[in-house]
Design a protein around this motif. Structure first.
Motif, PDB file in Angstrom:
ATOM      1  N   SER A  14      10.942 -15.239   2.555  1.00 58.39           N
ATOM      2  CA  SER A  14      11.425 -14.072   1.803  1.00 58.39           C
ATOM      3  C   SER A  14      12.948 -13.989   1.836  1.00 58.39           C
ATOM      4  CB  SER A  14      10.807 -12.789   2.343  1.00 58.39           C
ATOM      5  OG  SER A  14      11.302 -12.501   3.621  1.00 58.39           O
ATOM      6  N   TYR A  15      13.569 -14.428   2.932  1.00 58.38           N
ATOM      7  CA  TYR A  15      15.029 -14.451   2.991  1.00 58.38           C
ATOM      8  C   TYR A  15      15.603 -15.466   2.003  1.00 58.38           C
ATOM      9  CZ  TYR A  15      19.735 -15.289   4.697  1.00 58.38           C
ATOM     10  OH  TYR A  15      21.089 -15.452   4.784  1.00 58.38           O
ATOM     11  N   ARG A  65      14.240 -16.473  -0.781  1.00 65.80           N
ATOM     12  CA  ARG A  65      14.003 -16.054  -2.169  1.00 65.80           C
ATOM     13  C   ARG A  65      14.784 -14.802  -2.550  1.00 65.80           C
ATOM     14  NH1 ARG A  65       7.615 -17.284  -3.229  1.00 65.80           N
ATOM     15  NH2 ARG A  65       7.746 -19.483  -2.685  1.00 65.80           N
ATOM     16  N   MET A  66      14.901 -13.868  -1.629  1.00 62.87           N
ATOM     17  CA  MET A  66      15.548 -12.593  -1.957  1.00 62.87           C
ATOM     18  C   MET A  66      16.999 -12.523  -1.482  1.00 62.87           C
ATOM     19  SD  MET A  66      13.253 -10.953  -3.595  1.00 62.87           S
ATOM     20  CE  MET A  66      13.744  -9.259  -3.605  1.00 62.87           C
ATOM     21  N   ASN A  99      13.496  -5.744   0.656  1.00 57.37           N
ATOM     22  CA  ASN A  99      12.308  -6.576   0.460  1.00 57.37           C
ATOM     23  C   ASN A  99      11.017  -5.795   0.268  1.00 57.37           C
ATOM     24  OD1 ASN A  99      13.631  -9.057   0.599  1.00 57.37           O
ATOM     25  ND2 ASN A  99      13.572  -9.037   2.823  1.00 57.37           N
ATOM     26  N   LYS A 100      11.064  -4.479   0.262  1.00 60.23           N
ATOM     27  CA  LYS A 100       9.819  -3.735   0.083  1.00 60.23           C
ATOM     28  C   LYS A 100       9.315  -3.897  -1.351  1.00 60.23           C
ATOM     29  CE  LYS A 100      11.917   0.707  -0.953  1.00 60.23           C
ATOM     30  NZ  LYS A 100      12.026   2.084  -0.561  1.00 60.23           N
ATOM     31  N   MET A 134       7.490  -6.448  -2.403  1.00 60.77           N
ATOM     32  CA  MET A 134       7.463  -7.854  -2.822  1.00 60.77           C
ATOM     33  C   MET A 134       6.075  -8.306  -3.250  1.00 60.77           C
ATOM     34  SD  MET A 134      10.115  -9.943  -0.472  1.00 60.77           S
ATOM     35  CE  MET A 134       9.365 -11.443  -0.966  1.00 60.77           C
ATOM     36  N   ASN A 170       4.185  -6.850  -5.367  1.00 64.99           N
ATOM     37  CA  ASN A 170       4.148  -6.696  -6.823  1.00 64.99           C
ATOM     38  C   ASN A 170       4.998  -7.752  -7.514  1.00 64.99           C
ATOM     39  OD1 ASN A 170       2.544  -4.427  -6.562  1.00 64.99           O
ATOM     40  ND2 ASN A 170       4.328  -3.080  -6.392  1.00 64.99           N
ATOM     41  N   PHE A 171       6.098  -8.120  -6.868  1.00 60.14           N
ATOM     42  CA  PHE A 171       7.044  -9.059  -7.460  1.00 60.14           C
ATOM     43  C   PHE A 171       6.610 -10.512  -7.279  1.00 60.14           C
ATOM     44  CE2 PHE A 171      11.291 -11.221  -7.232  1.00 60.14           C
ATOM     45  CZ  PHE A 171      11.585 -11.091  -8.577  1.00 60.14           C
ATOM     46  N   MET A 172       6.137 -10.851  -6.084  1.00 60.43           N
ATOM     47  CA  MET A 172       5.687 -12.212  -5.762  1.00 60.43           C
ATOM     48  C   MET A 172       4.327 -12.143  -5.072  1.00 60.43           C
ATOM     49  SD  MET A 172       9.024 -13.983  -4.169  1.00 60.43           S
ATOM     50  CE  MET A 172      10.535 -13.108  -4.362  1.00 60.43           C
ATOM     51  N   LEU A 200       3.220 -14.796  -2.267  1.00 60.35           N
ATOM     52  CA  LEU A 200       3.833 -14.804  -0.939  1.00 60.35           C
ATOM     53  C   LEU A 200       2.952 -14.046   0.015  1.00 60.35           C
ATOM     54  CD1 LEU A 200       6.387 -15.719   0.580  1.00 60.35           C
ATOM     55  CD2 LEU A 200       7.336 -13.488   0.090  1.00 60.35           C
TER      56      LEU A 200
END
Length: 116
Positions: A94-95, A97-98, A106-107, A109, A111-113, A116
């Motif tokens: 996550s680090y 990618r974001m 990062n909250k 995520m 919905n976004f990915m 993961l």
């Protein structure tokens, strides 16, 4: 945790007199570190502090000097080793990618990915 298992024979001799002190210290420390986890905004720091709390539970289980305490501590050490390494891996993904380890960024995520 594993080092305590290696010196468990010495702890059996010495620990019978002081095991209630070790259990108290480890449980109080585990609760305090768990409270620190509630205020963490960094993913890796959160995982690291939860590892310390888990080892407090392992220490208190070992100091009970019973069959269930020893097996429970051993099981928790194995589960902790597997889960913590996976959590650190996910935190790193996550680090990458974001670009941030902050929980505030990062909250949501899932919905976004969703993969993961």
């Amino acid at each position: 945790g594993y080092g305590l298992l290696r010196v468990f024979s010495i702890l059996q001799i010495l620990g019978m007199q002081f095991n209630f002190i070790w259990i108290s210290i480890s449980l109080i420390g585990g609760v305090l570190v768990s409270l620190i986890c509630l205020w963490q905004m960094d993913l890796k720091a959160l995982i690291a502090y939860s590892s310390v709390a888990h080892m407090g539970i392992v220490l208190s289980g070992l100091m009970t000097m019973t069959y269930w305490g020893l097996n429970g501590s051993y099981t928790l050490m194995i589960a902790h080793g597997l889960c913590s390494s996976g959590l650190f891996c996910l935190a790193n993904i996550s680090y990458e990618r974001m670009g941030s380890r902050s929980l505030l960024i990062n909250k949501g995520m899932l919905n976004f990915m969703p993969s993961l």
